[in-house]
Motif scaffolding. Structure first.
Motif, PDB file in Angstrom:
ATOM      1  N   GLY A 360       0.809  -1.210   0.000  1.00  0.00           N
ATOM      2  CA  GLY A 360       0.000   0.000   0.000  1.00  0.00           C
ATOM      3  C   GLY A 360       0.839   1.254   0.000  1.00  0.00           C
ATOM      4  N   PHE A 361       1.905   1.247   0.797  1.00  0.00           N
ATOM      5  CA  PHE A 361       2.784   2.424   0.864  1.00  0.00           C
ATOM      6  C   PHE A 361       3.461   2.681  -0.472  1.00  0.00           C
ATOM      7  N   SER A 362       3.909   1.631  -1.148  1.00  0.00           N
ATOM      8  CA  SER A 362       4.613   1.813  -2.425  1.00  0.00           C
ATOM      9  C   SER A 362       3.679   2.374  -3.488  1.00  0.00           C
ATOM     10  N   ILE A 363       2.407   1.957  -3.468  1.00  0.00           N
ATOM     11  CA  ILE A 363       1.439   2.501  -4.433  1.00  0.00           C
ATOM     12  C   ILE A 363       1.220   3.987  -4.169  1.00  0.00           C
ATOM     13  N   LEU A 364       1.034   4.355  -2.912  1.00  0.00           N
ATOM     14  CA  LEU A 364       0.818   5.764  -2.570  1.00  0.00           C
ATOM     15  C   LEU A 364       2.066   6.583  -2.817  1.00  0.00           C
ATOM     16  N   ALA A 365       3.237   6.003  -2.548  1.00  0.00           N
ATOM     17  CA  ALA A 365       4.485   6.720  -2.806  1.00  0.00           C
ATOM     18  C   ALA A 365       4.667   6.984  -4.291  1.00  0.00           C
ATOM     19  N   GLY A 366       4.272   6.014  -5.125  1.00  0.00           N
ATOM     20  CA  GLY A 366       4.354   6.223  -6.567  1.00  0.00           C
ATOM     21  C   GLY A 366       3.455   7.339  -7.034  1.00  0.00           C
ATOM     22  N   VAL A 367       2.242   7.410  -6.482  1.00  0.00           N
ATOM     23  CA  VAL A 367       1.304   8.481  -6.826  1.00  0.00           C
ATOM     24  C   VAL A 367       1.865   9.834  -6.407  1.00  0.00           C
TER      25      VAL A 367
END
Length: 609
Positions: A360-367
């Motif tokens: 979840g963190f990696s998806i939000l960090a990418g955004v």
């Protein structure tokens, strides 16, 4: 035990085999080229005599945007060569006796009754013995009209049933709670071996069960199979990437080769006992399907995907609906961080908690990263030289590596497009990047101000609240999309990027002749920065194009045809449109030539310094 036959491969499988080996080695080369380039850049930044913020911010922006392609490259390398990870075969289950028991679950909550009934009729009419499967409509909308309609259908479809927990409107864990109600309550007496999930607006094809079950029957270690979602109301050109081509044909296809495919909702088939053993559908996130995949994988269960067109659904028919749908997905990913805290962390192994939270963190960090990186580009371009001075030999080595890094990125992107039968465009992972601001706003609003995402839990194709009372005029839609949906920001950033590129070129031309080329190649014409400018323009042009030329969505009824028994199936034109031709689109080879010439010219210019 079962009569399972293999069909001839379709164009998807042929396309995947044709370019697999080259794609694998190009991905490997691109990864190592970037690693070497980044190390050299880092060393030269640390050793630069003139330490300033520009060189470090430029390096950070390069790293953020390089990760866009590196994620796909790493997936390709992990999945391996074609010889080690062949694409999934097309299978069919034959016969009518001794077939496994299946429950088809249709969760719904307020969708139009005619939409639900089309799905229900198609599900009941699937080519499978009616004694071996049930269709359970689970209505969290508590609709008396739907209940009456299902009762009427039961006169001819005895394997159809209606159930409701009462009117929920997103409460009691929303869709996950509805599905768990079926798994733990409705199936207490009749416990099927397999379950199928269909969204209320997803119409299954007649051979859905016979095409999906063989993969689970042949592989007992596989707990869940997800099918690619196709749509029967997509506008021409799919300007908002609502079909999610990149996810299904690139990202999830590679995860499938590793047995780690992510369930994206409708059309999932799973072993009931495996889900029961995992505790049912996760209730800590709106993206319960995605989370279930992660939980199963953490418990050493395989999850797979097949690409065949076995179901057709609806996409949101307005920008509001599209944004609301995407916002809910990203809110769901933000909720993944909650697995580290009570009460969720009492039910999952600690290593699995960290895996889910990191996903979840990696998806939000990418955004967030793309939003910051693209927003920073205009500031960098007008600020001056972006690359630190270095000794002539080191400068040339750095420049050659920069060209090779960008060349590898483009080579992989173009090959990836060919690998999918030219179904996905190069750098399509950036689809809807321009919505990053809207996603972050929705996440903050949800966690700080409201316990519900903006927009209902109803199917995205339903009418949006802002235009339910009357049909808005073109100017009303234009104004609404421009300001409420954030296209004004896209226009500003698009113009800022173009303007800053022109100012950087002008500043380079204004420098003395001896330094002109150096200034140009260390600012706007620095290969990675030029590539990033292209990505930024590509991303932020999409919503502007939508605003200038709004797509025309096919009316739902126009995309369907009905059999004599009243079962809806997509029209022939829709079914034909999803079949791959495998031919390059217009301009593909021209793009290859242009990229080669540009990179070759930059390399020649850099070596002449």
């Amino acid at each position: 035990m079962y009569n399972i036959q293999e069909l001839l491969p379709d164009q998807r499988i042929v396309a995947a085999q044709r370019h697999r080996r080259v794609l694998y080695y190009v991905a490997l080369a691109a990864i190592w080229t970037f690693n070497l380039y980044f190390v050299v850049r880092l060393v030269l930044c640390f050793s630069a005599a003139d330490q300033n913020w520009r060189i470090w911010v430029t390096l950070l922006v390069e790293a953020i945007l390089a990760d866009v392609s590196r994620r796909d490259q790493r997936l390709t390398v992990s999945a391996g060569q074609a010889s080690r990870s062949p694409p999934r075969k097309r299978l069919r289950l034959h016969g009518t006796s001794d077939l496994p028991q299946v429950d088809v679950l249709v969760p719904c909550c307020g969708e139009p009754v005619d939409v639900i009934l089309d799905t229900v009729r198609a599900a009941c009419a699937m080519d499978y013995p009616t004694s071996q499967f049930r269709v359970l409509v689970m209505d969290d909308g508590g609709s008396s009209a739907l209940e009456a309609a299902i009762a009427a259908l039961r006169l001819d479809m005895s394997h159809l049933f209606y159930h409701t927990r009462g009117k929920q409107s997103g409460k009691v864990f929303a869709k996950a709670g509805n599905l768990n109600y079926a798994l733990f309550s409705l199936q207490e007496k009749v416990r099927p071996e397999f379950c199928v999930i269909f969204d209320a607006d997803s119409i299954p094809m007649p051979d859905f069960l016979r095409a999906t079950l063989p993969h689970l029957l042949r592989n007992p270690e596989t707990a869940l199979l997800t099918t690619r979602q196709y749509f029967y109301n997509l506008p021409a050109g799919d300007p908002l990437s609502q079909s999610r081509l990149h996810f299904y044909s690139c990202e999830n296809a590679e995860l499938d080769r590793c047995g780690l495919a992510r369930d994206a909702g409708s059309g999932a088939v799973f072993r009931r006992q495996a889900i029961i053993d995992a505790g049912g559908y996760p209730t800590y996130s709106f993206s319960e399907d995605w989370q279930l995949s992660l939980v199963l994988q953490g418990l050493d269960q395989r999850t797979i995907q097949i690409q065949e067109p076995l179901q057709y659904g609806l996409v949101p028919t307005s920008l509001d609906g599209h944004i609301a749908q995407r916002n809910r997905w990203h809110i769901g990913h933000s909720q993944q961080l909650g697995v580290l805290f009570p009460p969720v962390n009492r039910t999952l192994p600690r290593p699995l908690q960290w895996t889910i939270a990191w996903n979840g963190f990696s998806i939000l960090a990418g955004v967030s990263g793309c939003l910051v990186a693209f927003g920073t580009v205009p500031l960098l371009l007008v600020s001056g030289q972006l690359i630190p001075d270095a000794a002539p030999l080191l400068a040339k080595i750095q420049f050659v590596l920069a060209v090779l890094h960008v060349a590898g990125t483009w080579a992989y992107g173009l090959l990836q497009s060919a690998h999918t039968g030219f179904e996905s465009a190069p750098f399509s992972r950036l689809e809807n990047t321009w919505l990053a601001g809207a996603h972050l706003h929705a996440i903050l609003r949800f966690h700080l101000l409201s316990s519900r995402p903006k927009g209902s839990f109803v199917t995205g194709s339903s009418a949006n609240s802002w235009n339910r009372t009357a049909t808005p005029s073109f100017l009303q839609k234009f104004h609404h999309n421009l300001w409420h949906n954030g296209i004004a920001y896209s226009i500003i950033l698009l113009l800022a990027t173009l303007g800053s590129m022109l100012l950087a070129i002008r500043a380079a031309i204004a420098t003395p002749d001896s330094d002109r080329l150096l200034r140009l190649l260390t600012s706007v014409a620095w290969p990675p920065m030029l590539h990033i400018c292209y990505l930024s323009l590509l991303s932020y042009w999409a919503p502007v194009s939508y605003l200038l030329n709004p797509p025309r969505y096919r009316e739902r009824k126009d995309g369907l045809t009905w059999s004599r028994s009243g079962v809806a199936i997509p029209i022939a034109e829709v079914q034909q449109a999803v079949m791959l031709g495998g031919n390059p689109p217009v301009g593909f080879y021209r793009r290859c030539v242009v990229v080669t010439l540009v990179l070759g010219g930059l390399l020649a210019g850099g070596m002449s310094l």
